[in-house]
Design an enzyme around this catalytic site. Structure first.
Site, PDB file in Angstrom:
ATOM      1  N   LYS A 155       0.865  -1.182   0.000  1.00  8.11           N
ATOM      2  CA  LYS A 155       0.000   0.000   0.000  1.00  8.11           C
ATOM      3  C   LYS A 155       0.902   1.233   0.000  1.00  8.11           C
ATOM      4  O   LYS A 155       1.712   1.421   0.907  1.00  8.11           O
ATOM      5  CB  LYS A 155      -0.904  -0.009   1.233  1.00  8.11           C
ATOM      6  CG  LYS A 155      -1.775   1.237   1.335  1.00  8.11           C
ATOM      7  CD  LYS A 155      -2.783   1.134   2.453  1.00  8.11           C
ATOM      8  CE  LYS A 155      -3.577   2.416   2.588  1.00  8.11           C
ATOM      9  NZ  LYS A 155      -4.573   2.339   3.655  1.00  8.11           N
ATOM     10  N   LYS A 181      -2.070  -1.436  -3.901  1.00  9.20           N
ATOM     11  CA  LYS A 181      -2.969  -0.287  -3.814  1.00  9.20           C
ATOM     12  C   LYS A 181      -2.176   1.002  -3.855  1.00  9.20           C
ATOM     13  O   LYS A 181      -1.175   1.101  -3.137  1.00  9.20           O
ATOM     14  CB  LYS A 181      -3.731  -0.378  -2.488  1.00  9.20           C
ATOM     15  CG  LYS A 181      -4.636   0.797  -2.195  1.00  9.20           C
ATOM     16  CD  LYS A 181      -5.191   0.688  -0.812  1.00  9.20           C
ATOM     17  CE  LYS A 181      -6.024   1.914  -0.521  1.00  9.20           C
ATOM     18  NZ  LYS A 181      -6.525   1.942   0.815  1.00  9.20           N
TER      19      LYS A 181
HETATM   20  C1  PBG Z   1      -6.971   3.706   5.603  1.00 10.06           C
HETATM   21  C2  PBG Z   1      -7.494   3.441   4.239  1.00 10.06           C
HETATM   22  C3  PBG Z   1      -7.394   4.331   3.185  1.00 10.06           C
HETATM   23  C4  PBG Z   1      -8.025   3.736   2.107  1.00 10.06           C
HETATM   24  C5  PBG Z   1      -8.458   2.473   2.509  1.00 10.06           C
HETATM   25  N1  PBG Z   1      -8.106   2.313   3.842  1.00 10.06           N
HETATM   26  C6  PBG Z   1      -6.879   5.706   3.142  1.00 10.06           C
HETATM   27  C7  PBG Z   1      -5.595   6.010   3.751  1.00 10.06           C
HETATM   28  O1  PBG Z   1      -4.701   5.155   3.871  1.00 10.06           O
HETATM   29  O2  PBG Z   1      -5.454   7.143   4.173  1.00 10.06           O
HETATM   30  C8  PBG Z   1      -8.156   4.381   0.773  1.00 10.06           C
HETATM   31  C9  PBG Z   1      -9.196   3.859  -0.140  1.00 10.06           C
HETATM   32  C10 PBG Z   1      -9.505   4.750  -1.276  1.00 10.06           C
HETATM   33  O3  PBG Z   1      -8.896   5.816  -1.505  1.00 10.06           O
HETATM   34  O4  PBG Z   1     -10.450   4.392  -2.013  1.00 10.06           O
HETATM   35  N2  PBG Z   1      -6.753   2.640   6.418  1.00 10.06           N
END
Ligand code: PBG
Length: 329
Positions: A194, A247
């Site tokens: 991520k 991601k």
């Molecule tokens: C946070 C989380 C995020 C997303 C999923 N879980 C945002 C972040 O890390 O700040 C993003 C999903 C998206 O942008 O569609 N645990």
């Protein structure tokens, strides 16, 4: 011209193109990320993500029935928590928002794969995915809370828990916590690679979860790195991840492809909020064809090597595929 091979021969008609098509997209490969909120009969529009809503549990169940009928594989739940504190104590409340939502969906649509987000950011006042102690986002203490959160979701009936926090060692710790409590059948969809991406902006608007100070770069990955993604993925697999995720999806198609070549495990990719919002905004301006952009994006993620895709387009894409089933789109 004296050509032996003319590639255009295989593009002459829709049926011929259909015969040589290499990648398929099906509703069963799609996972719909959904936002749960308190109340009854609530379907609250999310300004930063036009066409997406925060659902109260009853509305969520109705939506899940439709998704299931469309052949969608699963949903991934995020809680819109207004009760935030330093220790994210609402995140593992056995009667919390997400826990209740899981129970309600499992009762109404037992077959739909119900997945839950495991991270602290919607539940902390500071908006970080872990606990903050003396200004530091601490790892091991955060993992303890994440284990409690995952366990509470498993107890509610979640099929998979999906840790999106990027703390070290959380996959192994969660696997162990689940196994010890008799939840060895519950799967882990690990957000393994991520990245610290700007494309999460609209999502943070949806959950009011943007970090109050600092950024997420000490736990989410540097967008410049690929080898590190492979390392993160091997670690998560060693710790017991069932499915690994990359991601965002579109700016990391090369990473998906490398992971596909390197590991024989199921791969998920998250077509994130910013990727959704860009298409929707351009389509609203009349600059792009929404449906075609949606299908081309999703197909590209499959082509790169993802088995399953988390996408806010899940319902629209499934409906599109159904309406055009058998035709040569
Ligand atoms: C946070 C989380 C995020 C997303 C999923 N879980 C945002 C972040 O890390 O700040 C993003 C999903 C998206 O942008 O569609 N645990």
């Amino acid at each position: 011209m004296d050509l032996v091979y003319r590639p255009r021969r295989l593009r002459r008609s829709a049926p011929i193109r259909g015969l040589v098509r290499e990648t398929e997209l099906s509703p069963r490969q799609l996972i719909y990320p959904m936002f749960v909120t308190e109340g009854k009969s609530v379907r609250e529009h999310i300004d930063t993500m036009p066409g997406q809503f925060r659902f109260s549990t009853d509305e969520l169940v109705r939506e899940c029935e439709e998704l299931y009928a469309l052949g969608i594989g699963g949903v991934n739940l995020f809680g819109y928590s207004i009760e935030k504190d330093e220790l994210a104590s609402k995140s593992y409340d056995p009667n919390g928002l997400v826990q209740r939502a899981v129970r309600a969906i499992k009762e109404a649509v037992p077959e739909l794969c119900v997945q839950t987000d495991v991270a602290l950011d919607p539940y902390t006042t500071h908006g970080h995915d872990g606990l903050v102690i003396n200004g530091e986002i601490v790892n091991d203490e955060s993992v303890e809370v994440l284990c409690k959160m995952a366990l509470s979701h498993a107890e509610a009936g979640a099929d998979w828990v999906a840790p999106s926090d990027m703390m070290d060692g959380r996959i192994g710790a969660i696997r162990n916590a689940l196994d010890v409590q008799g939840f060895s059948h519950v799967g882990i969809l690990a957000y393994s690679a991520k990245y610290a991406s700007c494309f999460y902006g609209p999502f943070r608007g949806a959950l009011l979860s943007a970090p109050k100070s600092g950024d997420k770069k000490t736990y989410q990955m540097d967008p410049a790195n690929t080898r590190e993604a492979l390392r993160e993925i091997s670690l998560d697999l060693e710790e017991g991840a069932d499915v690994v995720m990359i991601k965002p999806a579109l700016t990391y198609l090369d990473v998906i492809s490398r992971v596909r070549d390197t590991f024989d495990v199921p791969i998920a990719a998250y077509n994130v909020s910013g990727e959704y919002a860009m298409v929707v905004a351009a389509a609203e301006k009349g600059w792009i064809d929404r449906d075609r952009a949606m299908m081309e994006m999703l197909l590209s993620i499959r082509r790169a090597g993802a088995d399953m895709i988390l996408t806010y387009f899940a319902k629209d894409a499934a409906a599109f595929l159904r309406a055009n089933y058998g035709s040569y789109t």
